[in-house]
Scaffold this motif. Structure first.
Motif, short mmCIF file in Angstrom:
data_model
loop_
_atom_site.label_atom_id
_atom_site.label_comp_id
_atom_site.label_asym_id
_atom_site.label_seq_id
_atom_site.Cartn_x
_atom_site.Cartn_y
_atom_site.Cartn_z
N THR A 155 0.84 -1.20 0.00
CA THR A 155 0.00 0.00 0.00
C THR A 155 0.87 1.25 0.00
OG1 THR A 155 -1.49 -1.28 1.37
CG2 THR A 155 -1.99 1.04 1.15
N PHE A 156 1.91 1.20 0.83
CA PHE A 156 2.84 2.32 0.93
C PHE A 156 3.49 2.57 -0.45
CE2 PHE A 156 7.25 3.73 1.80
CZ PHE A 156 6.95 4.94 2.39
N GLY A 157 3.89 1.49 -1.11
CA GLY A 157 4.52 1.59 -2.43
C GLY A 157 3.59 2.20 -3.45
N ARG A 158 2.34 1.76 -3.42
CA ARG A 158 1.38 2.27 -4.40
C ARG A 158 1.11 3.75 -4.20
NH1 ARG A 158 -3.33 -0.72 -3.65
NH2 ARG A 158 -2.29 -2.38 -2.52
N GLN A 159 1.23 4.20 -2.94
CA GLN A 159 0.98 5.62 -2.68
C GLN A 159 2.20 6.49 -2.94
OE1 GLN A 159 -2.02 6.69 -1.68
NE2 GLN A 159 -3.05 4.98 -0.71
N THR A 160 3.39 5.92 -2.69
CA THR A 160 4.59 6.75 -2.77
C THR A 160 5.49 6.39 -3.94
OG1 THR A 160 5.76 5.20 -1.36
CG2 THR A 160 4.69 7.03 -0.26
N GLY A 161 5.26 5.24 -4.54
CA GLY A 161 6.11 4.82 -5.65
C GLY A 161 7.37 4.14 -5.20
N SER A 200 -0.06 9.40 8.25
CA SER A 200 -0.85 9.55 7.03
C SER A 200 -0.25 10.62 6.13
CB SER A 200 -2.28 9.87 7.43
OG SER A 200 -3.00 10.29 6.34
N LEU A 201 0.27 11.71 6.77
CA LEU A 201 0.83 12.81 5.99
C LEU A 201 2.14 12.42 5.32
CD1 LEU A 201 0.35 16.15 7.95
CD2 LEU A 201 -0.35 15.63 5.63
N PHE A 202 3.02 11.80 6.12
CA PHE A 202 4.35 11.51 5.60
C PHE A 202 4.38 10.34 4.63
CE2 PHE A 202 5.68 14.12 9.25
CZ PHE A 202 6.45 15.02 8.54
N THR A 203 3.51 9.37 4.89
CA THR A 203 3.52 8.22 3.99
C THR A 203 2.54 8.43 2.84
OG1 THR A 203 1.85 7.16 5.30
CG2 THR A 203 4.11 6.58 5.80
N GLN A 204 1.78 9.51 2.94
CA GLN A 204 0.75 9.83 1.94
C GLN A 204 -0.28 8.71 1.82
OE1 GLN A 204 2.59 11.11 -1.68
NE2 GLN A 204 3.92 12.52 -0.63
N LEU A 205 -0.38 7.90 2.88
CA LEU A 205 -1.38 6.84 2.87
C LEU A 205 -2.73 7.46 3.20
CD1 LEU A 205 0.42 4.01 4.83
CD2 LEU A 205 0.06 4.15 2.38
N GLN A 206 -3.76 6.94 2.57
CA GLN A 206 -5.08 7.48 2.85
C GLN A 206 -6.07 6.36 3.07
OE1 GLN A 206 -6.17 10.28 -0.18
NE2 GLN A 206 -6.83 11.71 1.39
N ALA A 207 -6.78 6.48 4.18
CA ALA A 207 -7.82 5.48 4.44
C ALA A 207 -9.08 5.94 3.71
CB ALA A 207 -8.05 5.38 5.93
N THR A 208 -10.16 5.19 3.91
CA THR A 208 -11.40 5.61 3.25
C THR A 208 -11.96 6.84 3.96
OG1 THR A 208 -12.63 4.16 4.67
CG2 THR A 208 -12.01 3.29 2.51
N ILE A 209 -12.69 7.63 3.23
CA ILE A 209 -13.21 8.89 3.78
C ILE A 209 -14.14 8.61 4.97
CG2 ILE A 209 -15.12 9.07 2.09
CD1 ILE A 209 -13.25 12.14 2.93
N VAL A 210 -14.92 7.51 4.89
CA VAL A 210 -15.85 7.18 5.98
C VAL A 210 -15.06 6.85 7.24
CG1 VAL A 210 -17.67 5.61 6.73
CG2 VAL A 210 -17.57 6.35 4.36
N SER A 211 -14.03 6.02 7.10
CA SER A 211 -13.26 5.65 8.30
C SER A 211 -12.57 6.86 8.89
CB SER A 211 -12.26 4.55 7.99
OG SER A 211 -11.26 5.03 7.14
#
Lengths: 798, 340
Positions: free
Chosen positions: A114-120, A177-188
């Motif tokens: 997941t981290f890879g997909r968000q940050t490359g 969340s900010l540094f890894t640019q990971l994002q959960a779902t908006i509802v969660s």
């Protein structure tokens, strides 16, 4: 407690009696809040790392742990249950530690993914030793343990009102969340935010120390209601204004983010300016200025000319060439890693092909010392031989860039190259076709087919308006009469010819008008420009013709430069050698630079076209042969992940019921235990009631009095210690004077029943009974439905 | 938000009231949140100070209120020592909904609680009984032997002297009010001295000592008044810096005077109450009861020569022993043991 403390202190201000429902002390509320926090946080974390295999059943089953901690009030029972529970968990841990460990690694891999997909960024995944079929079980077992920790954490925060801890915890999540640019779902995210807010209000209201006055419970419920309405209105409002589906980062924010990134990059990587190329940002492109400032120092044991790639633009968007987005970069990195494992490295593709065809290879050792150019890039030629993963100081990003690992990049590189493969690639192609039955080439072709697919997915897209624009100017049907793509030779010539005819080379072209597209301006407006203009237009034109192409900025090491250079002599490449060019992907061969800027036509060695294969033939062969190769080759070195996942799922479905069964059994056992516990307590109540109704009035009175005393003590008045006179005083204050009088009479009756030989009269018995009923009524009176339920079924008072 | 709430919040305290020791008295705080906002945390800082015993205690009242809520919250005050207790709200700290920000607002709301002492029948107390009985004995002897018209002394009037004692004839001649002291009046004039001067402010008697001393003092006054014996009492007034003398003839007077007595402050001064008394009244014809907590009598030895001075020394350590016949050592425990 209050009563005691003010009696000890010589001067006190105190509250006489707090009504229970006015305090935020109820276990029910704390339980509800800790459950809410537990669920909100769990779902947030699972959504953040996109771990979908954790079953809801696992999440819910941990709630029983909470129930034990909160509601089994009897200390002995609680300890016993906790002990049993800990033993079960420990046994589970011991028996399945291998699975749990696998679950841990799987979770980490999922997080990396997941981290890879968000940050490359591609992080090396751990190899998991357990069977693929048991992956889901392992994940659930691991999370079963983790969820207990989260559960304990939620209890810790809520019960001990750890406000600071909660804030630090939430800030940490935000930072993550900010540094890894990971994002959960908006509802969660909304639910977690809401939980955080109500917990903060809860901790604000549940102050420690001092005398607490006011209807805390009412303030809490009302303020939560208020916050809920406010948050709902806010989000509904935002959603009406900008629906969440269409949500994109605001332009201002995006520009700001880009500016910050550019600034940071310049601080980290840049030194003295050697040229005015803008790393794909065509908005910033002014006139071309190439300074006679040293950019790179190169040492070769056998000096040869080459294109040194730096910035590679993949997507043309808003007058800008950008690299692949993070998710695609990550996919590319994954693909390249798996291909490398099977011995095809995309960065060394030309060399690999040359090696596979049995071509004689001249290896040249190269040392590049980057003096003033961006230290972000490792400048490397198309003929690279050294696998970049073998160079510890660099990292490959996707399939387009090799960058330094250090915070400030890297400035010195040593690698091997195979000389002049760019010039002789048609020859390589021919050898490939001639010997394609060769085993090594078969293997090469199979591996290349995977990358080929990726290349066609990523590098042929052009915006619709550009397509229309090129169609208008180019006057060439990309698929011709036969429906086949043009051969590479024809396509290259067409593009070069078009640009040569229509465009005038000018290093100071007219400035781009604001709001206008760069290519439109170049092809329709100014019709003047330099290498960046030519390369941009050519890249898009190749794509129009169905040929994967990219925009490249870098340096040229020309034959002129190396003419007088001795082996191992330091060759200084200045800003004057900076250049931009398009590169195209030739099926089965690899990326090849194409020179489209007229003044540069003769700067590099010309491609040896004497032995050029036909384009359409190659196309057909490619399609059929790769298919055949795939079918014939039973040993699949590169794993088709989709297929494998599908197989795994099937096997998981078979194993999963076992885990579900364990949880069901655990739930049934717990419910059974609860039932037995409640029944035992009810029997005690029944026995107590029977004692009060027995025929021996003396004993009945004693039983009734002890019951009354129990009820009064439950209401917070200590009867056991100290003189009875003070207690009676308390009774009249808490209930009424009348009650206190009755109590005194009953007290005497009780003493009579206890110590005298006289029998209790019926009238006396009735009096005691009346007081018992009255006491029960008083105790129940001030309590709400939930407390009455607790009194009856948890505290077993009546 | 905080400033809106701060401006629209009113706090009121209930009025002054009286109570007895160890008894609860309701103290009501009225709050009105006139704003639209919730108050999840409002800390009201309260200081309680007993002026007689010098006890001081701080307390925090924490409130939570809904928007537009008007409520009165009742607490109870209880003190195990007598004295005038000043309950003072000095400031409040108001927090926002989430408890992150705060503003402090100074306030000045006060209410007084007068905690009246418990008085005992002195005749019932073994230790002081003797002193009391001596007084009666003396009274009886003077009545038997002395002639009541025989003047023992004539001296200028001082505050606290009974009007009956004024030598009207002589006063008119001398243009100054003079007092005739007869053996009769000597027996009647009981003087109770409350030692509120301490040598060193740091060596202040303990709260228990002060409370016991005050209770004994009041109990003596009451007992004398009940016996229809007018008494003069004296203590050091820290505001005027001089000895304050009051004459009481019946219990109502004592009740009226009680709020003043409850505010007697222990202060340091060059000369103590006994010395000041000595300076004011050269002769000791009155029956003097001297209530003190001070173990160092020193200079007072001379005064002790006069058998009519009874020293009632209130100590914190019950093992202390009397140093002379006229001294009675008294502790809290004696009071508790004998009267309860």
């Amino acid at each position: 407690m209050k009563e005691k403390s003010h009696r000890q202190s010589p001067m006190t201000l105190f509250q006489k009696k707090l009504v229970e429902h006015h305090r935020l002390k109820g276990k029910g509320l704390a339980f509800a809040l800790s459950v809410l926090f537990y669920l909100a946080f769990t779902f947030y974390v699972l959504a953040l790392f996109q771990i979908e295999q954790v079953s809801n059943m696992t999440i819910v089953s941990v709630l029983f742990f909470k129930v034990i901690l909160f509601f089994i009030l009897h200390k002995r029972w609680k300890r016993f249950l906790l002990l049993i529970y800990s033993i079960v968990i420990s046994l589970l841990f011991l028996l399945t530690y291998k699975q749990i460990n696998a679950g841990f690694l799987l979770s980490l891999n999922k997080m990396f993914d997941t981290f890879g997909r968000q940050t490359g960024l591609l992080l090396e995944p751990f190899s998991v030793s357990s069977e693929i079929a048991t992956y889901s079980l392992s994940l659930n077992l691991f999370w079963f343990i983790v969820l207990h920790v989260i559960s304990l954490l939620s209890i810790y925060i809520v019960v001990f009102k750890k406000r600071l801890f909660l804030i630090i915890f939430m800030v940490a999540i935000l930072m993550l969340s900010l540094f890894t640019q990971l994002q959960a779902t908006i509802v969660s995210e909304i639910v977690l935010l809401f939980t955080f807010i109500i917990l903060i209000i809860y901790t604000t209201l549940s102050n420690k120390g001092g005398i607490r006055l006011g209807s805390y419970y009412r303030v809490y419920t009302l303020s939560i209601l208020f916050v809920t309405i406010a948050i709902t209105l806010l989000f509904v409002g935002i959603n009406i204004l900008t629906p969440i589906k269409n949500y994109e980062k605001a332009q201002l924010g995006q520009t700001l983010e880009q500016d910050i990134k550019t600034y940071l990059d310049s601080v980290r990587f840049e030194k003295e300016v050697t040229n005015t190329f803008t790393k794909g940002d065509l908005n910033e492109l002014k006139g071309l200025k190439l300074f006679d400032v040293p950019a790179l120092e190169i040492m070769m044991d056998d000096p040869s000319s080459m294109y040194l790639k730096g910035f590679v633009g993949a997507t043309y968007e808003q007058n800008k060439w950008t690299e692949l987005d993070e998710e695609t970069t990550y996919k590319a990195s994954q693909l390249i890693r798996s291909l490398s494992a099977s011995e095809l490295n995309i960065f060394t593709q030309l060399h690999t092909l040359a090696e596979s065809t049995g071509e004689e290879i001249d290896t040249t050792k190269v040392t590049v010392n980057n003096i003033n150019e961006s230290s972000k890039y490792m400048y490397y030629p198309y003929e690279l031989k050294t696998d970049p993963s073998q160079l510890p100081e660099v990292r490959a990003n996707g399939d387009y860039e090799i960058s330094g690992r250090g915070i400030f990049g890297e400035r010195t590189f040593k690698y091997d190259i195979t000389s002049n493969l760019v010039v002789t690639y048609p020859n390589l192609a021919n050898k490939l076709y001639e010997n394609e039955d060769d085993e090594a080439l078969q293997q090469y072709l199979l591996l290349e087919s995977h990358y080929n697919e990726f290349v066609y997915d990523q590098y042929v897209d052009i915006p619709d308006y550009i397509e229309l624009l090129i169609e208008n100017h180019f006057e060439l049907d990309p698929y011709g009469v036969s429906g086949n793509r043009l051969s590479y030779e024809v396509a290259i010539n067409e593009v070069k010819d078009f640009l040569y005819r229509k465009i005038k080379y000018n290093e100071e072209p007219p400035v781009l008008t604001e709001g206008m597209d760069f290519v439109v301006h170049f092809l329709e407006g100014s019709k003047e420009g330099f290498s960046s203009h030519y390369a941009t237009a050519a890249t898009l034109m190749f794509r129009y013709l169905g040929i994967p192409a990219r925009y490249v900025e870098g340096f040229l090491v020309t034959p002129e430069d190396i003419k007088s250079v001795e082996p191992y002599e330091k060759l200084v490449i200045t800003g004057e050698n900076a250049h931009a060019w398009p590169e195209i992907y030739i099926d089965r061969i690899g990326w090849i630079p194409i020179e489209v800027t007229p003044p540069y036509y003769d700067q590099m060695l010309a491609v040896d076209l004497s032995n050029y294969p036909e384009g359409h033939r190659e196309e057909n062969i490619y399609e059929t042969e790769t298919m055949q190769a795939a079918e014939e080759n039973s040993i699949q070195e590169v794993v088709d992940e989709d297929e494998q996942t599908r197989n795994d799922l099937k096997q998981e479905e078979e194993i999963f019921p076992f885990f579900t069964l364990i949880i069901y059994v655990a739930i049934v056992l717990l419910l059974l235990f609860l039932f037995i516990y409640v029944m035992k307590k009810r029997i005690e109540v029944y026995k107590r009631k029977n004692k009060c109704k027995q025929t021996d009035r003396n004993e009945a009175v004693v039983a009734m009095f002890s019951y009354i005393a129990m009820l009064i003590e439950y209401d917070g008045i200590q009867l056991t210690y100290g003189p009875m006179r003070n207690k009676i005083n308390n009774l009249s204050q808490t209930y009424s004077d009348e009650y206190s009088e009755q109590f005194q009479i009953v007290l005497q009756i009780n003493e009579k029943a206890l110590y005298s030989n006289e029998t209790i009269s019926e009238a006396e018995f009735i009096k005691v009974n009346e007081l018992l009923e009255k006491t029960l009524e008083y105790v129940k009176k001030s309590r709400n439905l939930w407390h009455r339920f607790k009194m009856k079924y948890i505290h077993n008072l009546y | 938000m905080l400033f809106v709430v701060k401006r629209s919040l009113t706090i009121e305290l209930s009025k002054d009231q009286g109570t007895i020791k160890n008894s609860k008295v309701p103290v009501t705080v009225k709050l009105h949140n006139k704003s639209f906002f919730f108050i999840t945390k409002l800390i009201v800082h309260v200081t309680m100070e007993n002026e007689l015993t010098g006890e001081r205690k701080k307390e925090q009242l924490i409130f939570a209120m809904n928007p537009f809520q008007q409520a009165s919250f009742t607490m109870y005050f209880q003190s195990s020592h007598s004295g005038k207790v000043n309950i003072h709200i000095s400031s409040m700290t108001l927090y926002d909904l989430f408890g992150f920000l705060k503003v402090v607002q100074p306030l000045d709301k006060r209410t007084d609680v007068f905690v009246f002492p418990t008085s005992y029948q002195i005749a019932d107390q073994s230790k002081v009984k003797n002193i009391y009985e001596q007084h009666h004995l003396l009274e009886e002897t003077t009545q038997r032997t002395g002639t009541s018209n025989e003047y023992l002394n004539i001296r200028p009037y001082v505050a606290g002297d009974s009007v009956k004692q004024i030598h009207w004839k002589l006063s008119s001649k001398l243009d100054e009010i003079v007092i005739k002291e007869t053996s009769d009046t000597k027996g009647d004039a009981v003087f109770l001295l409350f030692e509120s001067v301490i040598e060193d402010i740091k060596a202040k008697p303990s709260v228990e000592q002060i409370d016991t001393m005050f209770e004994l003092f009041v109990s003596f006054i009451k007992t004398f008044l009940q016996e229809k014996n007018p008494v003069s009492i004296a203590w050091f007034n820290d505001k005027s810096g001089s000895l304050q003398i009051e004459t009481l003839e019946h219990e109502q007077q004592l009740e009226r005077l009680m709020p003043t007595l409850l505010q007697i402050k222990f202060t340091s001064n060059q000369s103590n109450v006994l010395q000041q008394y000595k300076n004011t009244f050269n002769a000791y014809n009155q029956e003097v009861y001297y209530f003190s907590s001070n173990a160092q009598l020193g200079d007072h030895e001379k005064i002790l020569e006069n058998k009519n001075v009874h020293i009632i020394k209130v100590v914190s350590d019950e093992k202390s022993e009397a140093r002379s016949e006229s001294e009675t050592v008294f502790s809290r425990k004696d009071l508790q043991d004998q009267f309860t």
